[in-house]
Design a protein around this motif. Structure first.
Motif, short mmCIF file in Angstrom:
data_model
loop_
_atom_site.label_atom_id
_atom_site.label_comp_id
_atom_site.label_asym_id
_atom_site.label_seq_id
_atom_site.Cartn_x
_atom_site.Cartn_y
_atom_site.Cartn_z
N GLU A 109 0.79 -1.23 0.00
CA GLU A 109 0.00 0.00 0.00
C GLU A 109 0.83 1.28 0.00
O GLU A 109 0.54 2.21 0.73
N ILE A 110 1.85 1.34 -0.83
CA ILE A 110 2.59 2.59 -0.99
C ILE A 110 1.79 3.50 -1.91
O ILE A 110 1.38 3.09 -3.00
N VAL A 111 1.55 4.70 -1.45
CA VAL A 111 0.85 5.70 -2.25
C VAL A 111 1.80 6.88 -2.42
O VAL A 111 2.31 7.41 -1.44
N ILE A 112 2.05 7.26 -3.67
CA ILE A 112 2.90 8.40 -3.96
C ILE A 112 2.01 9.50 -4.52
O ILE A 112 1.39 9.34 -5.57
N TYR A 113 1.96 10.60 -3.81
CA TYR A 113 1.12 11.73 -4.22
C TYR A 113 1.86 12.68 -5.14
O TYR A 113 1.28 13.25 -6.06
N ARG A 114 3.16 12.85 -4.86
CA ARG A 114 3.96 13.78 -5.65
C ARG A 114 5.42 13.43 -5.46
O ARG A 114 5.82 12.96 -4.40
N LEU A 115 6.22 13.64 -6.49
CA LEU A 115 7.65 13.36 -6.43
C LEU A 115 8.42 14.64 -6.08
O LEU A 115 8.09 15.72 -6.57
N PRO A 116 9.45 14.51 -5.24
CA PRO A 116 10.25 15.68 -4.89
C PRO A 116 11.19 16.07 -6.03
O PRO A 116 11.62 15.22 -6.82
N ARG A 117 11.50 17.34 -6.07
CA ARG A 117 12.40 17.89 -7.08
C ARG A 117 13.81 18.04 -6.51
O ARG A 117 14.01 18.01 -5.30
N VAL A 118 14.76 18.20 -7.40
CA VAL A 118 16.14 18.46 -7.00
C VAL A 118 16.16 19.69 -6.10
O VAL A 118 15.46 20.66 -6.37
N SER A 119 16.90 19.61 -5.04
CA SER A 119 17.10 20.60 -3.97
C SER A 119 16.03 20.54 -2.89
O SER A 119 16.17 21.20 -1.86
N ASP A 120 14.97 19.75 -3.10
CA ASP A 120 13.97 19.58 -2.04
C ASP A 120 14.59 18.80 -0.88
O ASP A 120 15.41 17.90 -1.08
N LYS A 121 14.18 19.15 0.33
CA LYS A 121 14.62 18.46 1.55
C LYS A 121 13.44 17.67 2.08
O LYS A 121 12.53 18.24 2.67
N ILE A 122 13.46 16.36 1.82
CA ILE A 122 12.35 15.51 2.24
C ILE A 122 12.66 14.88 3.60
O ILE A 122 13.82 14.72 3.97
N VAL A 123 11.59 14.55 4.31
CA VAL A 123 11.71 13.96 5.64
C VAL A 123 10.78 12.75 5.70
O VAL A 123 9.60 12.84 5.35
N SER A 124 11.31 11.63 6.15
CA SER A 124 10.50 10.42 6.32
C SER A 124 10.46 10.04 7.79
O SER A 124 11.48 10.05 8.48
N THR A 125 9.26 9.70 8.23
CA THR A 125 9.04 9.21 9.58
C THR A 125 8.56 7.78 9.47
O THR A 125 7.56 7.51 8.80
N ALA A 126 9.28 6.88 10.12
CA ALA A 126 8.90 5.46 10.14
C ALA A 126 8.47 5.10 11.54
O ALA A 126 9.19 5.35 12.51
N HIS A 127 7.28 4.55 11.64
CA HIS A 127 6.76 4.04 12.90
C HIS A 127 6.89 2.52 12.87
O HIS A 127 6.36 1.87 11.98
N ILE A 128 7.62 1.99 13.83
CA ILE A 128 7.83 0.54 13.90
C ILE A 128 6.56 -0.08 14.48
O ILE A 128 6.20 0.19 15.62
#
Length: 144
Positions: A93-112
């Motif tokens: 169930e991976i849903v991708i709404y939008r792709l980041p562009r070069v120079s974007d600073k993305i943050v991922s939070t993983a809940h175990i």
């Protein structure tokens, strides 16, 4: 390695994950807890999984998986052990709404959600300035 969070040094990050350039998809460890990790990536133009100024789906998913690897690697580091090699066991169930562009600073939070015998089930959400770019569940497996 003397560590204070956040970790933004690429050499320190490299000690916590088994991946090596050109496939490293995390460059910051923002926070760590037993059931959660927050990691970041500044999308660079020379990223192997970027094309036409955009981090592609595979790069976004790999960033999410390496966020989980960073959790495992930092946990091992805290115990005085070397970061283990692992792999993505399944993606659900991976849903991708939008792709980041070069120079974007993305943050991922993983809940175990569950961790048992080297298999970790997580929910991961990736954001850019508070906007959800992608979310889903995956299992990662530590290689034996």
């Amino acid at each position: 390695m003397d560590v204070n969070l956040p970790i933004v040094d690429r050499e320190q990050i490299a000690q916590l994950i088994p991946q090596r350039d050109p496939i490293v998809m995390v460059d910051t460890l923002w926070s760590f807890g037993q059931t959660q990790v927050v990691a970041g990536l500044t999308v660079m133009g020379n990223n192997i999984l970027a094309d036409a100024g955009v981090l592609q789906e595979a790069g976004l998913i790999e960033h999410m998986a390496q966020t989980v690897a960073l959790h495992t690697g930092y946990d091992f580091f805290c115990k005085g052990l070397v970061a283990p090699v692992g792999y993505i066991g399944s993606i659900k169930e991976i849903v991708i709404y939008r792709l980041p562009r070069v120079s974007d600073k993305i943050v991922s939070t993983a809940h175990i959600l569950q961790e048992f015998m080297g298999v970790t089930l997580v929910e991961v959400e990736t954001t850019l300035n508070g906007e959800v770019l992608a979310k889903g569940q995956m299992k990662t497996v530590v290689a034996q």
